[in-house]
Scaffold this motif. Sequence first.
Motif, short mmCIF file in Angstrom:
data_model
loop_
_atom_site.label_atom_id
_atom_site.label_comp_id
_atom_site.label_asym_id
_atom_site.label_seq_id
_atom_site.Cartn_x
_atom_site.Cartn_y
_atom_site.Cartn_z
N TRP A 187 0.84 -1.19 0.00
CA TRP A 187 0.00 0.00 0.00
C TRP A 187 0.88 1.24 0.00
N ILE A 188 1.93 1.22 0.83
CA ILE A 188 2.87 2.33 0.89
C ILE A 188 3.47 2.58 -0.49
N PHE A 189 3.80 1.46 -1.16
CA PHE A 189 4.40 1.55 -2.49
C PHE A 189 3.42 2.16 -3.49
N PHE A 190 2.18 1.63 -3.47
CA PHE A 190 1.22 2.08 -4.48
C PHE A 190 0.69 3.49 -4.21
N LYS A 191 0.92 3.99 -3.01
CA LYS A 191 0.54 5.38 -2.76
C LYS A 191 1.45 6.32 -3.54
N GLN A 192 2.69 5.86 -3.82
CA GLN A 192 3.64 6.72 -4.52
C GLN A 192 3.81 6.35 -5.98
N VAL A 193 3.57 5.09 -6.32
CA VAL A 193 3.70 4.67 -7.71
C VAL A 193 2.32 4.27 -8.21
N PRO A 194 1.84 4.95 -9.28
CA PRO A 194 0.51 4.59 -9.79
C PRO A 194 0.51 3.16 -10.33
N LEU A 195 -0.62 2.49 -10.13
CA LEU A 195 -0.75 1.10 -10.56
C LEU A 195 -0.48 0.96 -12.06
N TYR A 223 9.47 1.99 -12.05
CA TYR A 223 8.87 0.90 -11.24
C TYR A 223 7.94 0.03 -12.09
N GLY A 224 8.42 -0.43 -13.23
CA GLY A 224 7.60 -1.31 -14.07
C GLY A 224 7.90 -2.77 -13.75
N SER A 271 9.90 -0.79 -0.04
CA SER A 271 8.53 -1.29 -0.22
C SER A 271 8.35 -1.98 -1.56
N THR A 272 9.31 -1.80 -2.50
CA THR A 272 9.20 -2.54 -3.77
C THR A 272 9.25 -4.04 -3.54
N ILE A 273 9.99 -4.44 -2.50
CA ILE A 273 10.08 -5.87 -2.18
C ILE A 273 8.69 -6.45 -1.96
N PHE A 274 7.87 -5.68 -1.23
CA PHE A 274 6.55 -6.19 -0.88
C PHE A 274 5.61 -6.14 -2.08
#
Lengths: 257, 312
Positions: free
Chosen positions: B57-65, B83-84, B281-284
């Motif tokens: 969630w932390i990751f997707f708050k900063q990187v759009p899906l 972050y692809g 957070s990319t790991i998760f």
Amino acid sequence: MRTPATARAQVKDLNFWYGKFQALKNINMDIADRRVTAIIGASGCGKSTLLRCFNRIHDLYPGVRYEGAINLQPDGLNLVDKGVDPILVRLLVSMVFQKPNPFPKSIFENVAAGLHVRGIRNKTELEGRVEKALRQAALWDEVKDRLDKSAMELSGGQQQRLCIARALAPEPKLLLLDEPTSALDPIATAKIEELIDTLVHDVTVLIVTHNMAQAARISHYTAFMHLGDLIEFGETQQLFTNPRLGQTQDYITGRFG
Amino acid sequence: MAETSIKASEYEALRNNPYLRRGRLLSVVMRGILFACAALSVAITAAIIWVLVSESWIFFKQVPLLAFLTDTHWTPVFTDAHYGILPLLTATFWAAGIAMAVATPLGLALSIYLSEFARPNLRETLKPILEMLAAVPTVVFGYFALLFLTPLARQFIPGLSGFNLLVPGFVMGIMILPYIVSISEDAMRAVPMSLREGAFALGMSRWRMSMTVIIPAAFSGVTAAFLLGFARAVGETMVVAIAAGQNPNLTADPREGAATITAYIVQMSLGDLPHGSLAYSTIFAAGLVLFLITLAFNVIGFFLRKRFREAY
């Protein structure tokens, strides 16, 4: 003819349902003490269902319901009462099934299984009671030298007699036999019929059978059932030679319909 | 039901028998303990999912899906961060796909042979040997791929890199073979003998019987075996981390090296990423994708098994 017997169990207004389907309708009958009572009837008539009420084995499956009573004498314990623990009922009433179902253990351990359940651990007592049960089941002479061998090595007929010994070892009040010879050959069947004849000195036997000749040969009383109803119940000799009802007559003479 | 008194003395004696009483108590206690064990495993699964989802969630708050799913570059620790997930995803499917391309024909052939053709003695010898393959640590498979098979394969396959997807994929195919064969052979052997007798009684050959009777009858078990094998290949880490390289690389050429999702997670967990950073957070997020893939295959497997379940 033996002297008239007292009742070991009385079935009183017994009704039984699988879910919404009523499989037994208002059954009333007395099970005579130390006699063989046979239940006959076509497939689906409820004879096995009735037998399986006596040890509450139905309780393993969801959605079943009993009404009425099966009073075990002399105490009058109602076996199908909701407040009666089915596990304790099975300690009083033993059962032998259609297909031999010995446990994957030694011959000795199979017969001792019911004794272990009751907490009997004394070796001398166990050995004595296992021997007695195997003698009652007419199997002792065939297995006495290999009691520690696996029960799976026995023939089908021997396995079934082992299951009878297993059921007898705890000295039940009532022995239920659910078509015990239908998976066996005629010789093994004859042995078991012979043994049932000697068993009634000690134990009350209730047997379901498809084989009318068998019922006529081994039982003292016969109940004829049809679609969940008990149609006729009486002394075997009378029921087979001079049935009161035409429906019974048709069934026992093979003109069923 | 009519009120009937439970007065029977013998029944009372049984009820008060201390040994039977203990037995009943034990049964109740054990039911509780067994339930607790079942509940614990469910709780642990739920906790793992919670951690995966909340950290992602932390990751997707900063990187759009959308960027996560469409960007063709995965460079979280570069100054020009992308972050692809596609490069990691394609590498994962390449490796697992190659593994299945190897394991499917071999696994089917082996299970049919062991279950229908091999004499009992041979089967009893072959199966344990095959199962020994499962006892080999995956790190050994990894170095076997990197240091032995890759140099060997480079003599025959032009353009094969030192790190590549082809060889580790092949090695994973061999690695999952024992799992697949063990389950699918069990499923085939569970087909009742009466069906075999029925097939032979029609004059079928052993091969035709295997194809027209055994495989359809054992279909649910065989499918389950292969789906399980695939899920294992997707989640396999050591072999690809060692032999496929650690470089995120969107490629259609399995001769090149490319980091899979699992290889990336290993690489990142080894580094000293600051806890709570976006790179961390990319790991998760990568882990969540991995989880969703294996979940999807489990669900497909579940429905296939229900759809094709044959009861005997």
